[in-house]
Design an enzyme around this catalytic site. Sequence first.
Site, PDB file in Angstrom:
ATOM      1  N   HIS A 121      88.185   9.949  34.853  1.00  0.00           N
ATOM      2  CA  HIS A 121      89.430   9.748  35.323  1.00  0.00           C
ATOM      3  C   HIS A 121      90.636   9.979  34.405  1.00  0.00           C
ATOM      4  CE1 HIS A 121      87.905   8.194  39.321  1.00  0.00           C
ATOM      5  NE2 HIS A 121      87.826   9.443  39.415  1.00  0.00           N
ATOM      6  N   SER A 191      83.256   0.356  43.125  1.00  0.00           N
ATOM      7  CA  SER A 191      82.989   0.124  44.771  1.00  0.00           C
ATOM      8  C   SER A 191      82.413   1.494  45.376  1.00  0.00           C
ATOM      9  CB  SER A 191      84.206  -0.218  45.360  1.00  0.00           C
ATOM     10  OG  SER A 191      85.195   0.903  45.003  1.00  0.00           O
TER      11      SER A 191
END
Length: 250
Positions: A121, A191
Amino acid sequence: MIDNTIKDVAREIVSATTKVVALTGAGISAESGIPTFRDKGGLWEKYDPMEFAHISSFKAHPEKSWKMLLELIEPLNKAKPNPGHLGLAELEKMGILTTIITQNIDGLHQEAGNTDVIEFHGNNRYVVCLSCGKRYKFNEISIETLPPKCECSGILKPDAVFFGEPIPSHALNRAYEVSGNCKAMLVVGTSAVVYPAASMPEFAKTKGAIIIEINPEKTPLTLKISDYFVKGSAGEIIPLIVKEVKNLIN
Ligand code: OAD
């Protein structure tokens, strides 16, 4: 019970030596003082990601996104690698772990000593001009007036991936390559709800890798994909695994 799981996990990664990779998320940096996104008190509780972290909203109101980003800069700048990061660096030094695919932009894996880190990212060290594409080091630009501007007057954006933007192709390609070739993948502090990052353990699994998840909470991977789920914080569990690996190889 957890002791036995740690012993099993250590055996798996020793037998997968040189074919072990890690996928990490915000949870591994939580113990360095950087808030996660989706936990209680996380960043997305305070800020709606579609309003502050989508590329369309950045282009429409860059100063708004920059205000949120500047709030993050302080904990990011202060943060130091914690025992979770340092443990992964030790696994690389032992010749066991080769590559980390991280969704984090904080650079803490590199600071801990890992040498092959895929920043899925992007990162917080650079900004890029939306008009001419020129890159600057974050600490070389003035943030007195928001949004910061390029010498061509274009708007500067952090070199991190915003929602609605593609993953940098070199990072995506390498992540698929290392995930497809590994024998064991440590999935730490994520997550696993943001794609395509979350597809790396799924892809590794289809190619025969063992998936080892380390997280205080279950995730969508836990029952579906993970061969081992080690419940706990990265800073607590990773050093225990490293200790056990040392017992096995010495
Ligand atoms: P999340 O905030 O979604 O998830 C953090 C995970 O870390 C959760 O599963 C927690 O249970 C776990 N966790 C919390 N403390 C931990 C600790 N001490 N040790 C280990 N695990 C811990 O963060 P990510 O999964 O990284 O992307 O989020 C993925 C992406 O969503 C981010 O890269 C960012 C975000 O929107 C973009 O902005 C593009």
